[in-house]
Scaffold this active site. Structure first.
Site, PDB file in Angstrom:
ATOM      1  CB  ILE A  69      57.030 -24.771   1.150  1.00  0.00           C
ATOM      2  CG1 ILE A  69      55.745 -24.496   0.365  1.00  0.00           C
ATOM      3  CG2 ILE A  69      58.136 -25.220   0.203  1.00  0.00           C
ATOM      4  CD1 ILE A  69      55.223 -25.658  -0.420  1.00  0.00           C
ATOM      5  CB  VAL A  71      51.565 -27.248  -2.831  1.00  0.00           C
ATOM      6  CG1 VAL A  71      52.695 -27.193  -3.826  1.00  0.00           C
ATOM      7  CG2 VAL A  71      51.743 -26.185  -1.771  1.00  0.00           C
ATOM      8  CE  LYS A 127      48.633 -16.968  -6.080  1.00  0.00           C
ATOM      9  NZ  LYS A 127      48.801 -18.418  -6.299  1.00  0.00           N
ATOM     10  CB  SER A 157      49.336 -22.977   5.798  1.00  0.00           C
ATOM     11  OG  SER A 157      50.199 -22.112   5.091  1.00  0.00           O
ATOM     12  N   GLY A 169      57.153 -23.343   8.045  1.00  0.00           N
ATOM     13  CA  GLY A 169      56.016 -23.183   7.151  1.00  0.00           C
ATOM     14  C   GLY A 169      55.663 -24.481   6.440  1.00  0.00           C
ATOM     15  CD  GLU A 213      41.773 -15.091  -6.008  1.00  0.00           C
ATOM     16  OE1 GLU A 213      41.976 -16.275  -5.763  1.00  0.00           O
ATOM     17  OE2 GLU A 213      40.825 -14.452  -5.548  1.00  0.00           O
TER      18      GLU A 213
END
Length: 632
Positions: free
Chosen positions: A268, A428, A389, A432, A266, A529
């Site tokens: 990160i 970040v 989050k 992705s 991934g 969200e």
């Protein structure tokens, strides 16, 4: 050029002999022919006839000297033997001087004519330290689609002067240069940092496209190409300067250790692998469920290993899921893992809402199984990569990450030799799904740029800085720590989008500017969200020895109580009971959902059940666990 030299060089030698008073001798014609022919051969051997004349430099002069000097000495020696020493010296010196003037002058003249005759291409200004900017301008001068026309440098000692044919201007001259020279792009050679951000903010209102370039030395060395000129450098969009890492913190948990990265393929995980490899681990074990993602990071790591001459068995690519306890146990026992960076997680908020049970399984129980194996195998350190989050969550993704944090804290309280810690940070740039490449793609396509809400704000950090701080934070862990990265001030996403539009030389189309280039469209907040994010629960936050890493002291649930809740959540997941799963999450992590259950399979099953009920059918399709719910 060969034909021109074939005529010119013997003629210049004959002229030198005539001036020196040696032209009457019978050796003149033969000597001129021999010297000219030898010079032609030498020029060809030195590659002078393979050089593009419009991009020649000082190397041309050196090649001419290396060729003509031996010829002049040869001519002088022959004439000294045939006539006298004085005439020989005058002839040799004259031929060398005239030959140098011809070779360099003819090439530079031809280059100037070639440059003037070819299409100019897009006119650009190079902005930066003048001598560095000159190197770039000279490099791209022969590029068919780009034509550098001026340099910009605010150094008062250089403004008004010309370097290699380029006049140096001050930055305040840019509006005039844009109008008079038709400049449409500015290339910045200034290194990333506060100065470049200041320059970009000052130039953003101008009707030009601002671009940053790779290091000029790397361009000249061929390590990067002009195609890597970028419209937007994410570092320039953040009002922050990265703090240099502390080397001892970077290497404490890595150097000469067996390091495992879960979710290595991934965004990160891959960034972690890149930085871990620079700290000389004994082994770097890559674990990922995605074959394609694992292939890509393994290939990248092996290229580094080959380039640096590192051991072939340093990188270990393993396909596997953190939900497979047997696979985890085999990996930990086989490679005697010392440090684990747990980056395996489903992190896309809407997708986790649509696949609730899978999100809970992977993010919560994947973390639980990995941590338990760390404790069982005697791993020294495990670092969980978490998210902002997880603070006061109102999404399934945030709730699962918060529960994963509680799992590590509860297990640490239960006891064991492994230092379990959590590092929490926000968005970040470069991961992705990052919004910067999305905005750039939308702008290049003519828009619109899509934003969920005009007031939505987010914390941002570059991915390289984030993973560097993750590694450093893990080295300061005592066990059960929650670290929060200082990500500066939250950024309004609308401001970020408008800045990108301006840096690409365009304007936003709105009510105040109906003739703008790109429209901004508000599409509404996505499922679960939030308008803004937080990095810590409560205010009990203290500093650490690193200025960008904070330590948060937060309440957690004792392991016996938490373990009982985990068993109930696991059973609800096995029954595919989304409503019961969500109620349990609300109980344990103060999860406050703002939407109904969004799981797509759950919703489809519920629609089919309702449709069957309305039609009077005796066949009612229920998802697994419905019987258990009816008995609750």
């Amino acid at each position: 050029m060969i034909l021109a030299d074939l005529v010119a060089l013997p003629s210049l030698l004959w002229l030198s002999m005539w001036v020196a008073g040696a032209q009457a001798e019978g050796v003149a014609v033969g000597l001129a022919a021999v010297a000219g022919f030898v010079a032609l051969l030498a020029f060809g051997w030195l590659g002078l006839y393979r050089t593009i004349v419009r991009v020649m430099d000082i190397g041309l002069v050196m090649a001419a000297v290396r060729t003509l000097l031996p010829c002049a000495v040869f001519v002088g020696a022959v004439l000294a033997f045939a006539i006298d020493a004085e005439a020989a010296v005058r002839t040799g010196v004259g031929f060398l001087a005239l030959g140098l003037v011809w070779v360099t002058g003819s090439r530079f003249a031809a280059g100037s004519l070639a440059g003037a005759a070819r299409p100019r291409g897009e006119r650009v200004v190079v902005y930066g330290e003048a001598y560095e900017a000159t190197r770039l301008a000279a490099l791209i001068r022969g590029h068919g689609s780009i034509a550098p026309v001026a340099l910009v440098d605010d150094n008062p000692d250089l403004v008004g002067h010309s370097i290699d044919g380029f006049e140096v201007h001050r930055s305040s001259d840019l509006p005039r240069l844009i109008d008079t020279l038709g400049v449409s792009r500015v290339l910045l050679t200034i290194s990333p940092g506060r100065e470049r951000r200041r320059v970009m903010e000052r130039l953003a209102p101008l009707p030009v496209r601002l671009q940053t370039i790779p290091d000029v030395s790397k361009l000249i060395a061929g390590q990067v190409g002009l195609t890597e000129v970028s419209d937007v450098d994410v570092v320039d969009l953040l009002d922050r300067d990265p703090v240099p890492p502390m080397q001892d913190l970077l290497e404490t948990c890595i150097r000469d250790k067996n390091v495992l990265v879960t979710g290595a393929g991934g965004s990160i995980g891959a960034a972690l692998c890149r930085q871990i490899l620079t700290q000389k681990p004994r082994r770097l074990i890559l674990l990922d469920l995605s074959e394609a993602a694992l292939y890509n990071i393994d290939k990248e790591m092996r290229a580094v290993v080959a380039r640096e001459g590192l051991p072939d068995d340093l990188v270990v690519p393993l396909i596997g899921s953190v939900l497979n306890r047997a696979r985890l146990r085999d990996v930990f026992e086989s490679y005697r893992v010392h440090t684990v960076y747990h980056a395996a997680a489903y992190k896309h908020v809407p997708l986790v809402e649509y696949n609730m049970i899978e999100g809970v399984q992977n993010n919560v129980f994947g973390t639980l199984y990995t941590a338990e194996e760390c404790l069982r195998s005697g791993v020294e350190n495990m670092v969980l990569v978490s998210t902002d989050k997880a603070v006061n969550p109102n999404s399934i993704m945030g709730a699962t990450k918060r529960l994963a944090e509680l799992v590590l804290q509860g297990l640490q309280q239960r006891g064991g030799g492994t230092k379990l810690s959590i590092v929490r940070f926000g968005n970040v740039l470069g991961a992705s799904g990052s919004i910067v490449p999305l905005f750039v793609e939308q702008i290049r396509g003519g828009g619109p740029v899509t934003i969920t809400h005009p007031e939505v704000t987010r914390y941002f950090m570059t991915i390289d800085e984030a993973v560097s701080l993750v590694i450093q934070a893990g080295s300061m862990a005592h066990g059960g720590d929650v670290f929060a990265l200082d990500m500066g001030k939250p950024v309004r996403v609308l401001d970020l989008a408008e800045k990108i539009v301006a840096l690409m030389g365009l304007t936003v189309r709105d009510d105040d500017n109906p003739g703008g280039d790109v429209e901004v469209s508000y599409i509404g907040l996505r499922p679960a969200e939030k308008l803004y994010e937080e990095l810590a629960i409560g205010r009990n936050v203290t500093g650490t020895r690193h200025p960008m890493i904070l330590r948060a002291r937060e309440e957690f649930i004792p392991w016996p109580e938490l373990n009982a809740i985990l068993e109930r959540i696991g059973q609800a997941g096995a029954d595919f009971d989304c409503e019961r799963t969500r109620r349990l999450l609300e109980l344990v992590v103060d999860y406050e959902p703002i939407e109904d259950v969004e799981d797509l399979v759950w919703q489809e099953a519920r629609r089919r059940r309702q449709s069957s009920t309305l039609s009077g059918s005796n066949v009612t399709e229920l998802p697994r666990g419905a019987e258990a719910r009816q008995g609750d």
